[in-house]
Design a protein around this motif. Structure first.
Motif, mmCIF file in Angstrom:
data_model
loop_
_atom_site.group_PDB
_atom_site.id
_atom_site.type_symbol
_atom_site.label_atom_id
_atom_site.label_comp_id
_atom_site.label_asym_id
_atom_site.label_seq_id
_atom_site.Cartn_x
_atom_site.Cartn_y
_atom_site.Cartn_z
ATOM 1 N N UNK A 4 0.643 -1.006 0.068
ATOM 2 C CA UNK A 4 -0.088 -0.367 0.104
ATOM 3 C C UNK A 4 0.862 1.013 0.082
ATOM 4 N N UNK A 5 0.450 2.366 -1.139
ATOM 5 C CA UNK A 5 1.626 3.590 -1.165
ATOM 6 C C UNK A 5 1.121 4.610 -0.008
ATOM 7 N N UNK A 38 1.374 -6.937 2.397
ATOM 8 C CA UNK A 38 0.853 -5.882 1.064
ATOM 9 C C UNK A 38 0.668 -3.999 2.558
ATOM 10 N N UNK A 39 0.780 -4.674 3.735
ATOM 11 C CA UNK A 39 0.362 -3.057 4.207
ATOM 12 C C UNK A 39 1.765 -3.248 4.590
ATOM 13 N N UNK A 40 3.195 -3.374 4.744
ATOM 14 C CA UNK A 40 4.309 -3.031 5.600
ATOM 15 C C UNK A 40 4.235 -3.275 6.648
ATOM 16 N N UNK A 41 3.975 -4.077 7.026
ATOM 17 C CA UNK A 41 3.627 -4.568 8.817
ATOM 18 C C UNK A 41 5.014 -6.063 8.724
ATOM 19 N N UNK A 42 5.820 -4.875 9.429
ATOM 20 C CA UNK A 42 7.291 -5.376 9.626
ATOM 21 C C UNK A 42 7.235 -5.859 11.767
ATOM 22 N N UNK A 43 5.796 -6.381 12.412
ATOM 23 C CA UNK A 43 6.283 -7.142 13.804
ATOM 24 C C UNK A 43 4.526 -7.149 14.235
ATOM 25 N N UNK A 44 4.715 -7.400 15.397
ATOM 26 C CA UNK A 44 3.217 -8.109 16.007
ATOM 27 C C UNK A 44 3.406 -7.714 17.396
ATOM 28 N N UNK A 45 1.882 -7.238 18.249
ATOM 29 C CA UNK A 45 2.768 -6.388 19.805
ATOM 30 C C UNK A 45 0.941 -7.662 19.538
#
Length: 366
Positions: A4-5, A38-45
């Motif tokens: 996503x831009x 697709x959404x640039x997620x690079x971690x999880x809490x």
């Protein structure tokens, strides 16, 4: 797949996009992987409330709970096993991210919230969870209570990466940064390596507005102050971060291989429908930060979010906002104490709910 831009631009500005949620269904269905792609997620809490919702709302845990039940394990052991399983699988999914950008690709697992005011028990639980999950891209979440501060130092000194949670005030945030640096210094003094040790400091945002707005209404204060303190407080936290992580004390540790403790903006889902649903992202853009978002908030920014004033250009206005709130009669020290107490209690209540749910499942599936 293409990112996503809007979220890609946010990442390029130095904001790591993390998801504030986890469930076994997210992992198994490919949902988490799609958010990475697709959404640039690079971690999880995660937190006890998230796990309570995940486990009570899915049958994906039934087989594991049954296996635990026939072994007659305790509820406490079952909880650790179930939550550690999800976190371990998420760590494995995010390992490629961690390998290419150290500090990200992390998944957070919280110590039992009932230990928040017990330093020794928190330290021991942190070490046990680190051993149990056994993944280098894990974060152990420790609350920033007074008892939590020395536990943070001890945990870092043992080479365990930490996500410090439930930070509301600038004073407590400075104490958290000191606890992190003290842990690094202690590890060096004991001959340990700083390689691979990472930390984030979770500074809560929307809950500050919720509490202060309520008090402003009660005082009959200027309505234009509402919905501004949460962002202003966080902006001043970043100013404190810049100060500490440019100090001679920090430079000495950096020379030995230390990584900075990044500010993480938590509680970024907007709770007042009158406010922009992306305000806690748009107004908190700064290099070297993390923003952990509920999926709804993340997708709102992906759809229509726009960058606001860069944090580093907002310090004077942020200080003026906090002064105006105090001048209106809001006791900020009391606000932050109430928020910390409520934060611990909410997680304890969620943990108790989770315990009761797992206990009943264990009994049912024996």
């Amino acid at each position: 797949m293409a990112q996503n831009e809007r979220l890609a631009e946010l990442s390029a500005a130095g904001v790591a996009v993390w998801l504030d949620d986890l469930s076994r269904d997210r992992i198994r269905t490919g949902n988490l992987q799609s958010l990475v792609d697709e959404y640039s997620v690079v971690g999880v809490t995660t937190n006890p409330t998230i796990f309570a919702a995940a486990i009570s709302g899915s049958d994906s845990y039934d087989d594991q709970v049954h296996a635990l039940a026939v072994r007659s394990v305790s509820v406490e052991e079952a909880l650790r096993t179930i939550t550690a399983s999800d976190v371990r699988d998420a760590c494995d999914l995010l390992r490629p991210v961690a390998d290419r950008q150290p500090g990200d690709g992390r998944v957070s697992l919280e110590v039992a919230p009932g230990l928040a005011h017990d330093t020794d028990a928190t330290s021991a639980e942190a070490a046990h969870l680190w051993w149990l999950v056994d993944r280098p891209n894990l974060f152990i979440k420790i609350p920033a209570t007074e008892a939590g501060l020395p536990a943070i130092t001890e945990t870092i000194a043992h080479g365990i990466s930490v996500n410090v949670t439930l930070i509301f005030s600038l004073d407590r945030y400075r104490a958290v940064m000191d606890a992190y640096l003290s842990g690094l210094e202690k590890r060096v003094a004991n001959g340990g390596s700083l390689e691979g040790i990472a930390s984030v400091a979770s500074f809560f945002v929307s809950r500050v507005d919720t509490e202060i707005d309520k008090r402003l209404d009660k005082l009959g204060a200027d309505a234009s102050l509402k919905g501004r303190a949460g962002v202003a407080n966080a902006q001043l936290a970043y100013q404190a971060y810049e100060e500490v992580f440019s100090s001679n004390r920090w430079r000495a540790l950096e020379a030995k291989g230390a990584a900075p403790q990044r500010p993480l903006w938590a509680s970024t889902g907007v709770k007042n429908p009158e406010y922009s649903d992306t305000m806690y992202i748009s107004e908190l853009i700064a290099p070297g930060t993390v923003n952990t978002m509920p999926e709804k908030t993340m997708k709102a920014y992906a759809d229509h979010g726009e960058p606001g004033t860069p944090v580093q250009k907002a310090y004077d206005e942020a200080a003026a906002v906090m002064k105006s709130v105090a001048d209106a009669g809001v006791d900020l020290d009391d606000v932050f104490k109430v928020l910390e107490d409520e934060g611990v209690k909410k997680f304890v209540d969620s943990w108790d709910e989770l315990t009761d749910s797992v206990k009943s499942e264990l009994e049912k599936l024996k």
